[in-house]
Design an enzyme around this catalytic site. Structure first.
Site, PDB file in Angstrom:
ATOM      1  N   LYS A 121      51.174  31.556  39.393  1.00 13.59           N
ATOM      2  CA  LYS A 121      50.480  32.988  39.463  1.00 13.59           C
ATOM      3  C   LYS A 121      51.852  34.100  39.387  1.00 13.59           C
ATOM      4  O   LYS A 121      52.980  33.294  40.050  1.00 13.59           O
ATOM      5  CB  LYS A 121      49.701  33.529  40.283  1.00 13.59           C
ATOM      6  CG  LYS A 121      49.518  35.079  39.635  1.00 13.59           C
ATOM      7  CD  LYS A 121      48.489  35.328  40.897  1.00 13.59           C
ATOM      8  CE  LYS A 121      48.771  36.801  41.508  1.00 13.59           C
ATOM      9  NZ  LYS A 121      48.576  37.706  43.222  1.00 13.59           N
ATOM     10  N   ARG A 171      45.467  33.982  59.701  1.00 14.24           N
ATOM     11  CA  ARG A 171      45.818  33.355  58.239  1.00 14.24           C
ATOM     12  C   ARG A 171      44.600  32.431  57.825  1.00 14.24           C
ATOM     13  O   ARG A 171      44.016  32.481  56.719  1.00 14.24           O
ATOM     14  CB  ARG A 171      47.059  33.555  57.575  1.00 14.24           C
ATOM     15  CG  ARG A 171      47.325  35.392  58.134  1.00 14.24           C
ATOM     16  CD  ARG A 171      48.749  35.666  56.882  1.00 14.24           C
ATOM     17  NE  ARG A 171      50.085  34.898  58.288  1.00 14.24           N
ATOM     18  CZ  ARG A 171      50.768  34.982  59.068  1.00 14.24           C
ATOM     19  NH1 ARG A 171      50.491  36.059  59.700  1.00 14.24           N
ATOM     20  NH2 ARG A 171      51.880  34.292  59.076  1.00 14.24           N
ATOM     21  N   LYS A 200      45.780  36.910  32.678  1.00 15.05           N
ATOM     22  CA  LYS A 200      45.395  37.744  34.054  1.00 15.05           C
ATOM     23  C   LYS A 200      45.918  39.302  33.720  1.00 15.05           C
ATOM     24  O   LYS A 200      46.775  39.460  34.069  1.00 15.05           O
ATOM     25  CB  LYS A 200      45.318  36.918  35.563  1.00 15.05           C
ATOM     26  CG  LYS A 200      44.745  37.607  36.201  1.00 15.05           C
ATOM     27  CD  LYS A 200      45.753  37.025  37.446  1.00 15.05           C
ATOM     28  CE  LYS A 200      44.990  37.940  38.612  1.00 15.05           C
ATOM     29  NZ  LYS A 200      45.009  37.076  39.603  1.00 15.05           N
ATOM     30  N   GLU A 233      50.575  37.583  34.754  1.00 12.36           N
ATOM     31  CA  GLU A 233      49.966  38.670  35.140  1.00 12.36           C
ATOM     32  C   GLU A 233      50.656  39.954  34.764  1.00 12.36           C
ATOM     33  O   GLU A 233      50.946  40.142  35.481  1.00 12.36           O
ATOM     34  CB  GLU A 233      49.367  38.521  36.620  1.00 12.36           C
ATOM     35  CG  GLU A 233      48.636  39.446  36.761  1.00 12.36           C
ATOM     36  CD  GLU A 233      48.078  39.351  39.201  1.00 12.36           C
ATOM     37  OE1 GLU A 233      48.546  38.410  38.842  1.00 12.36           O
ATOM     38  OE2 GLU A 233      47.771  39.940  39.009  1.00 12.36           O
TER      39      GLU A 233
HETATM   40  P1  13P Z   1      42.471  41.326  42.874  1.00 16.66           P
HETATM   41  O1  13P Z   1      41.497  40.982  41.849  1.00 16.66           O
HETATM   42  O2  13P Z   1      42.868  42.316  44.009  1.00 16.66           O
HETATM   43  O3  13P Z   1      43.955  42.952  42.144  1.00 16.66           O
HETATM   44  O4  13P Z   1      43.902  40.723  42.836  1.00 16.66           O
HETATM   45  C1  13P Z   1      44.364  39.637  42.009  1.00 16.66           C
HETATM   46  C2  13P Z   1      45.374  39.722  42.396  1.00 16.66           C
HETATM   47  O5  13P Z   1      45.993  37.654  42.215  1.00 16.66           O
HETATM   48  C3  13P Z   1      46.326  40.498  42.092  1.00 16.66           C
HETATM   49  O6  13P Z   1      47.949  40.041  42.023  1.00 16.66           O
END
Ligand code: 13P
Length: 340
Positions: free
Chosen positions: A136, A46, A219, A177
């Site tokens: 996030k 990782r 987002k 998000e």
């Molecule tokens: P994806 O662009 O692969 O959807 O991932 C963005 C992300 O941070 C999902 O939480």
């Protein structure tokens, strides 16, 4: 906490021609990605994979910030430099995923609510000390038979708003998000309706929790046909509908909107963003915060082998560049062929 710093960070995250790399896959999720290339999910692998991404030559020209996972924020490059410091030294802002995942929502079969509010304030304070400047939290909304429920929409909106307020109080810019999943056979019209409902609820909750709109980034997912829908909407319709929904729901005080890719093919995610910017965008900057759409090609090229690092970095840098162009409406499909 300084309002000026939050404003400055939020603006830098969506600086002209730049977007965010989501590299915050949890240990389980990165394991699934590694399975697809036959690489073992060890801490060292990782670290090596993330190090490959974070040392790609000049990637900071199109990437303003990187979202990290807790383990990655604490890891070091092989020369001992902590990852947050390595990123900051290239002008890239380190960020951190702070939710603890989408868990089954009581009384709502097939739906989830994202957890992680307990102890969040103290965790944010520690993350700030470790170098993170933004955070996030991903909420998941599923379209299906009889869902989403209002219960699910409001529970997730409330959690997102509580999270955002806590982050701002601790000096981190929250990425808010709410993802409406593209899984399923639903039409783009259904996605349009559910995305508009979700975003309306999210901004209502943000207001109620006193979140400062100038100090956050949204987002969202794009308004798009379900993966299994027979009638797939084209680029123009996706761009137009997404802009319509955003203009109806997102106040102009929000500095930037950075889309997730959500399982779209990488060049398609780029074309959608580009089309929205060509249509004139909106009062906010329209950019990207892609995970899979920035990493898929690099992951496939890397395959866990150090001999492939340079080629994998080139694949990542190419996608970053293409999306940087899309963020200003200057992407062209021919640029993909030239690179191939
Ligand atoms: P994806 O662009 O692969 O959807 O991932 C963005 C992300 O941070 C999902 O939480």
């Amino acid at each position: 906490m300084s309002a000026a710093e939050l404003v400055q960070t939020a603006k830098a995250m969506v600086a002209k021609g730049k977007g965010i790399l989501a590299a915050d896959e949890s240990t389980g999720t990165i394991g699934k990605r590694f399975d697809s290339i036959g690489v073992k999910n060890t801490e060292e692998n990782r670290r090596d994979y993330r190090n490959m991404l974070f040392t790609a030559p000049n990637f900071g020209e199109s990437i303003s910030g990187v979202i990290l996972y807790d383990e990655t924020l604490r890891q070091h490059a092989p020369d001992g430099t902590p990852f947050p410091k390595l990123l900051a030294s290239q002008g890239v802002i380190p960020g951190i995923k702070v939710d603890t995942g989408a868990k089954p929502l009581a009384f709502c079969s097939g739906e989830t609510v994202t957890e992680g509010l307990d102890g969040l304030s103290a965790r944010c304070a520690e993350y700030y000390k470790l170098g993170a400047r933004f955070a996030k939290w991903r909420a998941v909304i599923t379209i299906g038979q009889g869902i989403p429920s209002a219960t699910c929409i409001w529970a997730n909106a409330h959690a997102l708003a509580r999270y955002a307020a806590i982050c701002q109080e601790q000096g981190l810019v929250p990425i808010v998000e709410p993802e409406v999943l593209m899984d399923g056979g639903h039409t783009i019209e259904q996605c349009h309706e559910i995305t508009e409902w979700t975003l309306s609820a999210v901004f209502d909750a943000l207001y109620n929790q006193r979140v400062v709109l100038e100090h956050m980034i949204l987002k969202p997912s794009m308004v798009i046909s379900g993966k299994d829908c027979a009638a797939q909407a084209g680029v123009k319709e996706v761009a137009e509908r997404t802009l319509t929904v955003l203009k109806r729901t997102v106040p102009s005080a929000v500095p930037g909107i950075a889309f997730l890719s959500g399982g779209q093919r990488d060049a398609v995610a780029t074309a959608h963003l580009d089309a929205m910017n060509r249509l004139g965008g909106g009062p906010w900057t329209l950019s990207f915060s892609y995970g899979r759409a920035l990493q898929a090609a690099a992951l496939k090229t890397w395959k866990g082998t150090s001999a492939n690092v340079a080629a994998a970095q080139a694949a990542f840098a190419h996608r970053a560049r293409m999306n940087g162009l899309a963020a200003v409406g200057q992407y062209r499909g021919e640029l993909e062929k030239k690179a191939a």
